[in-house]
Scaffold this active site. Structure first.
Site, PDB file in Angstrom:
ATOM      1  N   ASP A   9      52.262  50.248  42.936  1.00  0.00           N
ATOM      2  CA  ASP A   9      51.646  49.366  41.943  1.00  0.00           C
ATOM      3  C   ASP A   9      52.765  48.472  41.428  1.00  0.00           C
ATOM      4  O   ASP A   9      53.615  48.915  40.661  1.00  0.00           O
ATOM      5  CB  ASP A   9      51.029  50.219  40.820  1.00  0.00           C
ATOM      6  CG  ASP A   9      50.601  49.381  39.602  1.00  0.00           C
ATOM      7  OD1 ASP A   9      50.589  48.141  39.692  1.00  0.00           O
ATOM      8  OD2 ASP A   9      50.281  49.998  38.572  1.00  0.00           O
ATOM      9  N   LYS A  71      55.916  38.449  37.894  1.00  0.00           N
ATOM     10  CA  LYS A  71      54.631  38.430  38.597  1.00  0.00           C
ATOM     11  C   LYS A  71      53.710  37.327  38.072  1.00  0.00           C
ATOM     12  O   LYS A  71      52.842  36.846  38.794  1.00  0.00           O
ATOM     13  CB  LYS A  71      53.981  39.791  38.421  1.00  0.00           C
ATOM     14  CG  LYS A  71      52.702  40.007  39.197  1.00  0.00           C
ATOM     15  CD  LYS A  71      52.270  41.452  39.018  1.00  0.00           C
ATOM     16  CE  LYS A  71      50.853  41.685  39.452  1.00  0.00           C
ATOM     17  NZ  LYS A  71      50.470  43.090  39.149  1.00  0.00           N
ATOM     18  N   GLU A 172      44.111  45.805  42.506  1.00  0.00           N
ATOM     19  CA  GLU A 172      44.405  46.896  41.567  1.00  0.00           C
ATOM     20  C   GLU A 172      43.153  47.642  41.098  1.00  0.00           C
ATOM     21  O   GLU A 172      43.136  48.878  41.125  1.00  0.00           O
ATOM     22  CB  GLU A 172      45.190  46.344  40.374  1.00  0.00           C
ATOM     23  CG  GLU A 172      46.621  45.989  40.749  1.00  0.00           C
ATOM     24  CD  GLU A 172      47.278  45.005  39.797  1.00  0.00           C
ATOM     25  OE1 GLU A 172      46.705  44.750  38.715  1.00  0.00           O
ATOM     26  OE2 GLU A 172      48.353  44.495  40.131  1.00  0.00           O
ATOM     27  N   ASP A 194      40.960  46.692  33.319  1.00  0.00           N
ATOM     28  CA  ASP A 194      42.420  46.832  33.417  1.00  0.00           C
ATOM     29  C   ASP A 194      43.112  45.774  32.554  1.00  0.00           C
ATOM     30  O   ASP A 194      43.134  44.596  32.899  1.00  0.00           O
ATOM     31  CB  ASP A 194      42.838  46.698  34.888  1.00  0.00           C
ATOM     32  CG  ASP A 194      44.355  46.820  35.075  1.00  0.00           C
ATOM     33  OD1 ASP A 194      45.098  46.890  34.078  1.00  0.00           O
ATOM     34  OD2 ASP A 194      44.796  46.841  36.236  1.00  0.00           O
TER      35      ASP A 194
HETATM   36  P1  ADP Z   1      51.305  46.110  34.073  1.00  0.00           P
HETATM   37  O1  ADP Z   1      50.170  46.632  34.886  1.00  0.00           O
HETATM   38  O2  ADP Z   1      51.122  44.672  33.721  1.00  0.00           O
HETATM   39  O3  ADP Z   1      52.634  46.377  34.632  1.00  0.00           O
HETATM   40  P2  ADP Z   1      51.061  48.316  32.212  1.00  0.00           P
HETATM   41  O4  ADP Z   1      49.774  48.879  32.623  1.00  0.00           O
HETATM   42  O5  ADP Z   1      52.283  49.092  32.475  1.00  0.00           O
HETATM   43  O6  ADP Z   1      51.238  46.828  32.671  1.00  0.00           O
HETATM   44  O7  ADP Z   1      50.936  48.021  30.648  1.00  0.00           O
HETATM   45  C1  ADP Z   1      51.993  47.520  29.951  1.00  0.00           C
HETATM   46  C2  ADP Z   1      51.522  47.039  28.618  1.00  0.00           C
HETATM   47  O8  ADP Z   1      50.891  48.108  27.931  1.00  0.00           O
HETATM   48  C3  ADP Z   1      52.661  46.574  27.761  1.00  0.00           C
HETATM   49  O9  ADP Z   1      52.310  45.357  27.139  1.00  0.00           O
HETATM   50  C4  ADP Z   1      52.808  47.674  26.759  1.00  0.00           C
HETATM   51  O10 ADP Z   1      53.308  47.208  25.541  1.00  0.00           O
HETATM   52  C5  ADP Z   1      51.403  48.156  26.619  1.00  0.00           C
HETATM   53  N1  ADP Z   1      51.322  49.527  26.127  1.00  0.00           N
HETATM   54  C6  ADP Z   1      51.898  50.624  26.646  1.00  0.00           C
HETATM   55  N2  ADP Z   1      51.606  51.684  25.896  1.00  0.00           N
HETATM   56  C7  ADP Z   1      50.828  51.249  24.866  1.00  0.00           C
HETATM   57  C8  ADP Z   1      50.205  51.859  23.742  1.00  0.00           C
HETATM   58  N3  ADP Z   1      50.344  53.161  23.507  1.00  0.00           N
HETATM   59  N4  ADP Z   1      49.484  51.085  22.907  1.00  0.00           N
HETATM   60  C9  ADP Z   1      49.347  49.763  23.116  1.00  0.00           C
HETATM   61  N5  ADP Z   1      49.902  49.140  24.154  1.00  0.00           N
HETATM   62  C10 ADP Z   1      50.644  49.859  25.016  1.00  0.00           C
HETATM   63 MG    MG Z   2      48.814  47.168  36.082  1.00  0.00          MG
END
Ligand code: ADP
Ligand code: MG
Length: 616
Positions: A9, A71, A172, A194
């Site tokens: 991912d 990205k 995804e 998502d």
């Molecule tokens: P991506 O798929 O874009 O890489 P992720 O699924 O890893 O992203 O999500 C990352 C985002 O989720 C970030 O903006 C992060 O701040 C937010 N995030 C992670 N944990 C929490 C939480 N407990 N509450 C709110 N937002 C969160």
């Molecule tokens: Mg993601």
């Protein structure tokens, strides 16, 4: 022993790698014990390349040379409005590449986006290799469903640069559904919601005995957790400016600290209702003796207020997608939440309220996409080794209309959004002028009726066509979309049987000048759709109106000759007639629609006058 394969991912914010062991998908933790790795790359002062957590840790002191959220830029053109917007907020420097793509300048070297993504992919490959104690090559990599052809191609390029054999790229949300429905033997309609760090995706799938069919998908490549962070940053900056008359955004390091603190506060507020933000020595005002500190309390309520429109936007996209795909909300039986930002209670509440369902509990929002990718990778490799069909079937859809530019600069859709892939479709086009010996096929993807507003994938010219009267030469254009959403186009002139094709490639992007040129100066090469029903109907209507006009005008003119009254109106009718003839000649459908309406009105007017003449 079965071959080692992985699913990656490649997230905007975090990346995750998984594999299938003994039939069970599992995430591979990195050496630090973390199951996800920040998608960050930095070049240190000493010129060292840093990836993941190490890059993130030094981001504050090296903001200009630390790349995050690359990205969001992959496969994008420099002139894309979103790129120009990103330039305003990103601490690292974007420059235009030679082919109109986006590059990033770190110290004195420039990097393409696929190169930087490849560094992250290599890191994930290494995490897996450390775990296996040996090399890994084959991988399935995921991308947002909403990615267009250019973004898909660029991601594949990144895989190649990283030394991976990317056996498939999958969307995804599809991957998430795969992990959710794996070995569950269920028949269910599922929505995957998502909300990650940079992108939002929504998909609806039917899961039925190992078949995963995407029914509809939509999203926004510029909606994610970072936007939530940015709202907090702006709130802090504004408050600070009010108090101290200083703009924190002018200081790169301060801004990076703000961003970090904002994200931390946001994450905190998913489990608490109030949090303190403390940033000592955030700025030392020149001329002032004392360093300035930033200290504020942020409540969950305030955060929800600052970000209300972002959450609403995600729900609106769901609503629009369901309507466009004519799906009934009531038929959805399960909602799977994916992406870190869905941990925010407000997001969960809104999703629950919209779908009227409690989100599925069994999935881990950070891992589910990589797990699904691993499941798909294992299924593909097993099928290949045993020479059988994979026991999993993914029926994905294309997210955007695909078509070509036709006469008048209009966009003619050949494969509409939400068509199941792989797919192939042919249409016959024709020339618009007598003895036209060349046509240009301009391939585009997008939602607008106007070609210029869509994303151009590529173009080619068919030359040396036999000279024939307009509309008789037949050119067959065939579009193929692979299971991965990659587009190929073939054109064949039916008179000689000659064929030309392009596989639209991300790296062969044209410069903006060339693009403008292609899109504007095209009369000479214009093509029109051959004898479509729509065109025929319009043409018949317009020709009927023209006949009526021609029979009415002399009567009216006779009456008018006594006075000058109405001479203007008749001139206007003449202009419309001329436009109608031209629109028929160019097979310009939007213009025909317009002129049909105008002629209809002219006829009503003329009839009124003629009746009065008869009555006097
Ligand atoms: P991506 O798929 O874009 O890489 P992720 O699924 O890893 O992203 O999500 C990352 C985002 O989720 C970030 O903006 C992060 O701040 C937010 N995030 C992670 N944990 C929490 C939480 N407990 N509450 C709110 N937002 C969160
Ligand atoms: Mg993601």
């Amino acid at each position: 022993m079965s071959e080692r394969v992985i699913g990656i991912d490649l997230g905007t914010t975090n990346s995750c790698v998984a594999t299938v062991e003994g039939g069970v998908p599992k995430v591979i933790a990195n050496k630090g014990g973390y199951k996800t790795t920040p998608s960050m790359v930095a070049i240190s002062e000493a010129g060292r390349r840093l990836v993941g957590h190490i890059a993130k840790r030094q981001a504050i002191t090296n903001a200009n040379n630390t790349v995050y959220a690359a990205k969001r830029l992959i496969g994008r053109k420099w002139t894309h409005p979103a790129v120009q917007r990103a330039r305003q907020v990103l601490p690292y420097k974007l420059v235009e590449g030679e082919t109109g793509d986006v590059r990033i300048e770190l110290h004195d070297k420039t990097y393409s986006i696929p190169e930087l993504s490849a560094i992250v992919l290599s890191e994930m490959k290494k995490v897996a290799e450390d775990y296996f104690g040996g090399p890994v090559e084959k991988a399935v990599v995921t991308i947002p469903a909403y990615f267009n052809d250019g973004q898909r191609q660029a991601t594949k390029d990144a895989g190649r640069i990283a030394g991976l054999d990317v056996i498939r790229i999958i969307n995804e949300p599809t991957a998430a559904a795969l992990a959710y429905g794996f070995k569950k033997n269920i028949r269910k309609r599922v929505a995957v919601f998502d909300l990650g760090g940079g992108t939002f995706d929504i998909s609806v799938l039917d899961i039925q005995d190992g078949v995963f069919e995407v029914l509809a998908t939509a999203g926004d490549t510029y909606l994610g957790g970072e936007d939530f962070d940015q709202r907090i940053v702006e709130w802090l900056v504004f408050g600070f400016a009010k108090e101290h008359k200083l703009d924190l955004r002018t200081d790169v390091m301060a801004l990076q600290r703000l961003r970090d603190a904002a994200e931390q506060a946001k994450v905190q507020l998913s489990s608490t209702t109030t949090t303190d933000i403390n940033l000592p020595f955030i700025m030392s005002a020149s001329g002032k003796q004392d360093a300035l500190h930033l200290q504020r309390t942020l409540t969950r309520e305030k955060l929800e207020e600052l970000t209300a429109d972002l959450v609403e936007r995600s729900v609106e996209i769901c609503d629009r997608m369901l309507k466009e795909a004519r799906l009934d909300k009531a038929d959805i039986e399960e909602v799977v939440l994916v992406g870190g930002q869905t941990r925010m209670p407000r997001v969960q509440q809104m999703v629950k309220a919209f779908f009227g369902l409690d989100p599925a509990k069994s999935v881990h929002p950070d891992e589910v996409v990589a797990l699904g990718a691993a499941v798909q990778a294992a299924a593909l490799v097993n099928a290949q080794q045993s020479g059988s069909q994979p026991d999993l079937l993914l029926l994905d859809v294309t997210p955007l209309n695909l078509g070509i530019m036709i006469a008048g600069g209009y966009f003619n859709t050949l494969i509409p959004a939400n068509t199941t892939v792989p797919t192939s479709k042919s249409h016959t086009f024709t020339t618009v002028r007598d003895n036209q010996t060349a046509v240009k096929i301009v391939v585009l993807q997008g939602e607008s009726d106007v070609s210029k507003q869509n994303e151009m994938l590529g173009e080619f010219i068919l030359t040396d066509l036999p000279a024939m009267p307009r509309g008789t030469m037949e050119i067959e254009v065939t579009f193929d979309i692979s299971p991965e959403g990659i587009v190929s186009v073939f054109a064949k002139d039916k008179a000689t049987g000659r064929e030309q094709s392009i596989q639209v490639t991300a790296t062969s992007r044209m410069s903006e000048d060339e693009l403008q040129h292609v899109l504007e100066a095209n009369e000479e090469f214009a093509v029109a759709e051959k004898n479509t029903e729509v065109f025929q109907t319009l043409r018949n209507d317009v020709e009927r109106h023209l006949r009526e006009v021609d029979s009415l005008v002399p009567k009216v003119r006779e009456f008018l000759s006594a006075s000058d009254f109405g001479e203007d109106a008749l001139k206007k009718v003449e202009t419309q007639k001329e436009r109608a003839r031209r629109a028929i000649q160019m097979q310009d459908i939007p213009a025909l629609k317009e002129v049909r309406e105008k002629l209809e009105r002219a006829n009503t007017m003329l009839k009124g006058v003629a009746e009065r003449v008869a009555g006097t």
